[in-house]
Scaffold this active site. Structure first.
Site, PDB file in Angstrom:
ATOM      1  N   LYS A 273       3.796 -11.678   8.261  1.00  0.00           N
ATOM      2  CA  LYS A 273       4.322 -10.546   9.054  1.00  0.00           C
ATOM      3  C   LYS A 273       4.516 -10.980  10.508  1.00  0.00           C
ATOM      4  O   LYS A 273       5.554 -10.720  11.113  1.00  0.00           O
ATOM      5  CB  LYS A 273       3.354  -9.358   8.999  1.00  0.00           C
ATOM      6  CG  LYS A 273       3.203  -8.770   7.611  1.00  0.00           C
ATOM      7  CD  LYS A 273       2.306  -7.535   7.637  1.00  0.00           C
ATOM      8  CE  LYS A 273       1.725  -7.218   6.285  1.00  0.00           C
ATOM      9  NZ  LYS A 273       2.645  -7.254   5.154  1.00  0.00           N
TER      10      LYS A 273
ATOM     11  N   ASN B 230       0.807  -1.224   0.000  1.00  0.00           N
ATOM     12  CA  ASN B 230       0.000   0.000   0.000  1.00  0.00           C
ATOM     13  C   ASN B 230       0.837   1.270   0.000  1.00  0.00           C
ATOM     14  O   ASN B 230       0.376   2.326  -0.407  1.00  0.00           O
ATOM     15  CB  ASN B 230      -0.897   0.033   1.222  1.00  0.00           C
ATOM     16  CG  ASN B 230      -2.027  -0.947   1.081  1.00  0.00           C
ATOM     17  OD1 ASN B 230      -2.855  -0.797   0.192  1.00  0.00           O
ATOM     18  ND2 ASN B 230      -2.032  -1.963   1.916  1.00  0.00           N
TER      19      ASN B 230
ATOM     20  N   LYS C   1       8.579 -10.183   0.888  1.00  0.00           N
ATOM     21  CA  LYS C   1       9.499  -9.151   1.400  1.00  0.00           C
ATOM     22  C   LYS C   1       9.578  -9.159   2.929  1.00  0.00           C
ATOM     23  O   LYS C   1      10.611  -8.778   3.499  1.00  0.00           O
ATOM     24  CB  LYS C   1       9.119  -7.753   0.901  1.00  0.00           C
ATOM     25  CG  LYS C   1       7.728  -7.319   1.288  1.00  0.00           C
ATOM     26  CD  LYS C   1       7.666  -6.014   2.000  1.00  0.00           C
ATOM     27  CE  LYS C   1       6.319  -5.751   2.616  1.00  0.00           C
ATOM     28  NZ  LYS C   1       5.171  -6.550   2.382  1.00  0.00           N
TER      29      LYS C   1
ATOM     30  N   LYS D 113       2.592 -16.825  -4.343  1.00  0.00           N
ATOM     31  CA  LYS D 113       2.786 -15.371  -4.177  1.00  0.00           C
ATOM     32  C   LYS D 113       1.965 -14.592  -5.189  1.00  0.00           C
ATOM     33  O   LYS D 113       2.191 -14.684  -6.401  1.00  0.00           O
ATOM     34  CB  LYS D 113       4.276 -15.050  -4.346  1.00  0.00           C
ATOM     35  CG  LYS D 113       4.613 -13.586  -4.249  1.00  0.00           C
ATOM     36  CD  LYS D 113       4.603 -13.114  -2.827  1.00  0.00           C
ATOM     37  CE  LYS D 113       4.656 -11.612  -2.729  1.00  0.00           C
ATOM     38  NZ  LYS D 113       4.249 -11.121  -1.425  1.00  0.00           N
TER      39      LYS D 113
END
Ligand SMILES: Nc1ncnc2c1ncn2[C@@H]1O[C@H](COP(=O)(O)OP(=O)(O)O)[C@@H](O)[C@H]1O
Ligand SMILES: NC(=O)OP(=O)(O)O
Length: 307
Positions: A271, A12, A209, A125
Site C-alpha cells: 500500500k 475487510n 489489487k 499472494k
C-alpha cells in the site's frame, strides 16, 4: 472541489479474517462499505472502485476442487473473473440501493502481466481460508500447495502475484467516467493475462489489487489514489510501545520510512509502495479506514502522502 478518485477497497470491506464466506456476511460488509462510498459520491467526486478478491477467489478455487468429480474444474483466471462478477454485482446493487439516481457499471477487467515475471516461480499472494500451522503443513504435503503465514493472522495458500503492466479495458473505464458513470473495475487486481502474438491468454496468478489500483490511477489520470483498509492511519514502529501515527507525509519521509522497514510485506508494504509511486508524480495518495473516507478526502483523517 470535484476530484477523480481511485478507491482501493481492502479485503475487510468484503470479508473479515475469521468470518465465514457466506453471502450474508459479505453482503453486510459490502453494505457498510457502500455507506462510505455513497458519501464520497454525494460530495460530487468521480469514482473508480477497485476491490480485493483474495478470500473469494480462494473459495471459488476450492469449490472447483471439491466438485471436480461431478463438474469440470475451471482454471484460476476464470475463478478470478467469477469473483469480479459476483463482488461487482453485490457492490453495484448495494450502491444503487443507496444512490438510485447514479449510473453504476462493473467492468470485467483483464490486467496484462509479463509471462516471464519472476513472480511465477515464487508464489507470494495469500488467497482463501486461513489455516493453523499444522493444517497448513498437511495441505502442503497432501496437495502440493505453497503455504505461507499472512501478517500474523494464520496460514494461507500462496499463488504467484506478477506485477501489473497494463489495464486492458482502460479506455472503456475512461469513457464511462467521462459519462458520469461510477465504475467498479480491476477487481482482485484484474484477471491476469499475457499477450502473445497480439492474443490475450489467462494465466494462473492473483495480482495485488493495490499495485493494479496504482496502475489504474496513473492511466485514468486520477487526482487521488485512496486505499481503504482496517486501520485509521499508517504508523511507524507499528505495534510497538513507541508506535507513532502518521498524518501528512512528504514523499521523502515516506520513502525514508519505507526503506527503514516500517511497513510489513504483504500488508502495509504494497500500500505504501503504491502511495509513494503515485505521490512521486506530484499527486496525492491516502490510506485510511473505510469509515473515515469522506474526512480523509477533506484532509481531516487518514495518512496522506503528497508529492
Ligand atoms: N506500519 C503499519 N501501519 C499500519 N498498519 C500496518 C503497518 N504495518 C502493517 N500493518 C498492517 O496492515 C494491515 C492492513 O493491510 P491488509 O491486511 O493487507 O489490508 P487489506 O486486506 O485491507 O488490503 C493492518 O491491519 C495492519 O495490521
Ligand atoms: N487481489 C488482491 O489483492 O486481493 P486481496 O486484497 O483480497 O488480498
Amino acid at each position: 472541489m470535484k476530484q477523480r478518485v481511485v478507491l482501493a477497497l481492502g479485503g475487510n470491506a468484503i470479508l473479515q479474517p475469521g468470518q465465514e464466506g457466506t453471502y450474508d456476511n459479505q453482503k453486510a460488509n459490502i453494505d457498510t462499505s457502500s455507506d462510505s462510498i455513497a458519501a464520497i459520491l454525494k460530495d460530487g467526486h468521480e469514482l473508480v472502485i477497485v476491490h480485493g478478491n483474495g478470500p473469494q477467489v480462494g473459495q471459488i478455487l476450492r469449490q472447483n476442487e471439491l466438485a471436480q468429480a461431478e463438474v469440470p474444474q475451471q482454471p484460476l483466471p476464470v475463478c478470478s473473473a467469477e469473483s469480479q462478477g459476483f463482488i461487482g454485482y453485490m457492490m453495484q446493487q448495494s450502491l444503487k440501493n443507496r444512490l438510485p439516481e447514479k449510473n453504476i457499471a462493473t467492468v470485467l477487467t483483464m490486467t496484462e502481466v509479463d509471462g516471464q515475471d519472476p513472480a511465477f516461480k515464487t508464489p507470494t499472494k495469500p488467497i482463501g481460508t486461513f489455516y493453523s500451522e499444522e493444517e497448513s503443513l498437511a495441505l502442503a504435503t497432501s496437495k502440493g500447495w505453497t503455504m505461507g503465514e499472512d501478517a500474523g493472522r494464520g496460514y494461507r495458500r500462496l499463488v504467484p502475484s506478477p506485477k501489473p503492466k497494463a489495464i486492458v479495458e482502460v479506455d472503456t473505464i475512461k469513457t464511462l467516467l467521462a459519462n458520469d458513470i461510477v465504475v467498479i473495475s480491476t477487481g482482485g487486481g484484474g484477471i491476469p493475462v499475457v499477450k502473445e502474438e497480439e492474443q490475450f491468454r489467462g494465466v494462473a496468478a492473483v495480482i495485488d489489487k493495490d499495485s493494479s489500483a496504482l496502475r489504474l490511477s496513473i492511466d485514468v489520470e486520477a487526482d487521488v489514489l485512496m486505499i481503504l483498509t482496517d486501520v485509521p492511519n499508517v504508523y511507524i514502529n507499528y505495534g510497538k510501545s513507541n508506535q507513532e501515527k502518521l498524518t501528512a507525509l512528504s514523499l521523502e519521509k515516506a520513502q525514508q520510512y519505507y526503506a527503514e522497514g516500517h511497513f510489513s510485506d504483504g500488508s502495509m508494504g504494497p500500500k505504501m509502495q503504491a502511495c509513494i509511486e503515485f505521490a512521486s508524480l506530484g499527486k496525492t495518495a491516502i490510506i485510511c479506514a473505510l469509515t473515515d473516507a469522506v474526512d480523509a478526502l477533506a484532509g481531516k483523517a487518514g495518512t496522506r502522502v503528497v508529492g
